[in-house]
Design a protein around this motif. Sequence first.
Motif, short mmCIF file in Angstrom:
data_model
loop_
_atom_site.label_atom_id
_atom_site.label_comp_id
_atom_site.label_asym_id
_atom_site.label_seq_id
_atom_site.Cartn_x
_atom_site.Cartn_y
_atom_site.Cartn_z
N THR A 225 0.47 37.04 21.46
CA THR A 225 0.48 38.35 21.39
C THR A 225 1.54 39.32 21.48
O THR A 225 1.84 40.33 20.80
CB THR A 225 -0.62 38.64 22.80
OG1 THR A 225 -1.78 38.29 22.60
CG2 THR A 225 -0.59 40.11 22.86
N THR A 290 -13.31 34.93 24.92
CA THR A 290 -14.70 35.75 24.59
C THR A 290 -15.81 35.07 25.28
O THR A 290 -16.66 35.76 25.56
CB THR A 290 -14.76 35.45 23.17
OG1 THR A 290 -14.82 33.67 22.91
CG2 THR A 290 -13.96 35.92 22.04
N TRP A 293 -15.71 37.59 28.25
CA TRP A 293 -16.04 38.93 27.71
C TRP A 293 -17.59 38.74 27.58
O TRP A 293 -18.31 40.10 28.04
CB TRP A 293 -15.27 39.21 26.36
CG TRP A 293 -13.88 39.15 26.67
CD1 TRP A 293 -13.23 39.22 27.60
CD2 TRP A 293 -12.93 39.21 25.65
NE1 TRP A 293 -11.81 39.09 27.66
CE2 TRP A 293 -11.77 39.34 26.21
CE3 TRP A 293 -13.00 39.12 24.07
CZ2 TRP A 293 -10.45 39.27 25.37
CZ3 TRP A 293 -11.77 39.27 23.43
CH2 TRP A 293 -10.64 39.39 23.95
N SER A 324 -8.18 41.62 29.07
CA SER A 324 -8.60 42.53 27.94
C SER A 324 -8.37 43.73 28.72
O SER A 324 -9.30 44.00 29.40
CB SER A 324 -9.69 42.18 27.06
OG SER A 324 -10.13 43.47 26.48
N ASN A 325 -7.44 44.74 28.22
CA ASN A 325 -7.31 46.11 29.13
C ASN A 325 -8.78 46.62 28.98
O ASN A 325 -9.06 47.42 29.64
CB ASN A 325 -6.29 46.81 28.48
CG ASN A 325 -6.33 48.24 28.91
OD1 ASN A 325 -5.95 48.55 30.15
ND2 ASN A 325 -6.73 49.25 28.14
N TRP A 326 -9.45 46.74 27.83
CA TRP A 326 -10.58 47.68 27.72
C TRP A 326 -11.83 47.03 28.37
O TRP A 326 -12.42 47.73 28.94
CB TRP A 326 -10.85 47.47 26.11
CG TRP A 326 -9.61 47.96 25.47
CD1 TRP A 326 -8.88 47.30 24.35
CD2 TRP A 326 -9.30 49.44 25.26
NE1 TRP A 326 -7.68 48.30 24.04
CE2 TRP A 326 -8.00 49.21 24.40
CE3 TRP A 326 -9.80 50.69 25.91
CZ2 TRP A 326 -7.32 50.60 24.38
CZ3 TRP A 326 -9.06 51.66 25.58
CH2 TRP A 326 -7.81 51.86 24.75
N SER A 375 -3.18 45.47 24.59
CA SER A 375 -4.30 45.80 25.11
C SER A 375 -5.53 44.98 24.86
O SER A 375 -6.37 44.94 25.80
CB SER A 375 -4.48 47.25 24.86
OG SER A 375 -5.16 47.73 23.57
N PHE A 376 -5.56 44.27 23.77
CA PHE A 376 -6.76 43.61 23.37
C PHE A 376 -6.99 42.30 24.05
O PHE A 376 -7.92 41.98 24.27
CB PHE A 376 -6.92 43.07 21.88
CG PHE A 376 -7.05 44.78 21.03
CD1 PHE A 376 -8.37 45.31 21.05
CD2 PHE A 376 -5.97 45.44 20.42
CE1 PHE A 376 -8.46 46.46 20.46
CE2 PHE A 376 -6.21 46.55 19.89
CZ PHE A 376 -7.28 47.33 19.83
N THR A 377 -5.66 41.67 24.55
CA THR A 377 -5.77 40.47 25.09
C THR A 377 -4.93 40.23 26.52
O THR A 377 -4.70 39.21 27.05
CB THR A 377 -5.14 39.28 24.24
OG1 THR A 377 -3.94 39.68 23.80
CG2 THR A 377 -6.11 38.95 22.90
#
Length: 418
Positions: A225, A290, A293, A324-326, A375-377
């Motif tokens: 990342t 995942t 998630w 994951s930030n989101w 931000s994705f990981t």
Amino acid sequence: MNSYATAVLRPSRGRPLLAPAEEHERWIRRRVGTVWGLLVLNTIGYSGAVVHIPSVVGKGITQGALPVALIVALAANRRVIVRPNVFLCLVSLLALEAILTCTQAHFVGTIYRTFRLAEFVAVLWLISPWWGRRDLLLVRFHLKAYSVILGSVVLGVLVTPGLAFAGGRLGGALWFIPATQVAHYAAVTIGLVVVLWFCGLVTGRVTLPVVVVTAIILILTHTRTALIGLIAGILVAGLSLILAKARVRKLFATLGVVTAIMVMTLSSVITAWLARGQGTQELTKLTGRTLVWTALLAFPRDRFQQIFGFGLTNSSFNGLPIDSNWLSSYQEQGLFGVTVCAAILLFLLVTAYFQPSGVERALALFLVTYCLVASFTEDGFTDATTYLLELMLAASLLVASAARRNTGMRIGVSSRLA
């Protein structure tokens, strides 16, 4: 000058004579630098050290840095002058929403983290008058803080190499720092120094050794990342300068040739490094991310929890990191938190688009691009983390550009706070 004034300005032995304004400026710089260093220390966290320190003491050092930073910031900004800006207003919305959510919480940890986030945001407001300085003061302090951290990582390799490479990835040994966090510090340091070199503010003699050493650290952490974020950030920042800087055009052309050669000759080595010994199934599941998630999204929640979340936590779900930030924002602050995070990034990118080409815009674009990729990981925008600190740094640079465009000059900090 009368005798009294002469006595006041007479320096101690070995110190140069300074005018009152210069002495005040030095005093301010020291305190702002101290505040920034304490904010960075606060984001490191504590999970152990090579010298045994009780957990309570270790956490007290890092978490206690935040209230000390607040006190020092108040000492530097005694009149509590703040610089109105959209970015900190958006960040303040996250803090206010966390306060609202913690009233529904049943865990002391959530209330404590909410209080720390509010404290963190208060410190950011207090140092906002130092945005837009000609000398890029906050950027310099950020680089100094990261240099100290990376220096401790290198020292840890020399002292306890086995502990530094535990698990096959380079991490902090003297003060335990995860490999992903070390990679973050290395990548941001490389990016900032390279952008400063693009603009001729750092010489090649300084840039080359810094980039070589930090690049080695980044590679030894085996963190994909950080590497992808670094490449994307430098690419975006470089493209913003490509028409104005000949050295950027030459570097991009050279890197294009070198990259093509490396892909053709070292593709197997690069693929092995990126795979980190993981199989296809692990790669497609992003090292198990995942699975977490999917379970998080399937967890039942009522309407309030969908909109405002469950409150601030340690960014984990069922004891596993969310990474994951989101999704972390959705879990902790609901759709409201996700929307504010997106608004923060969108505001910074749109603001950067309308700024003239220059070092401030390039530095800000690098930081925003890097944080967007990470931000994705990685977790970060809805808590007191290095990512939020770096987005604040980007905002300070963009506001500085806007001030220069609108007024044709920079407002000196000493004149505002005198």
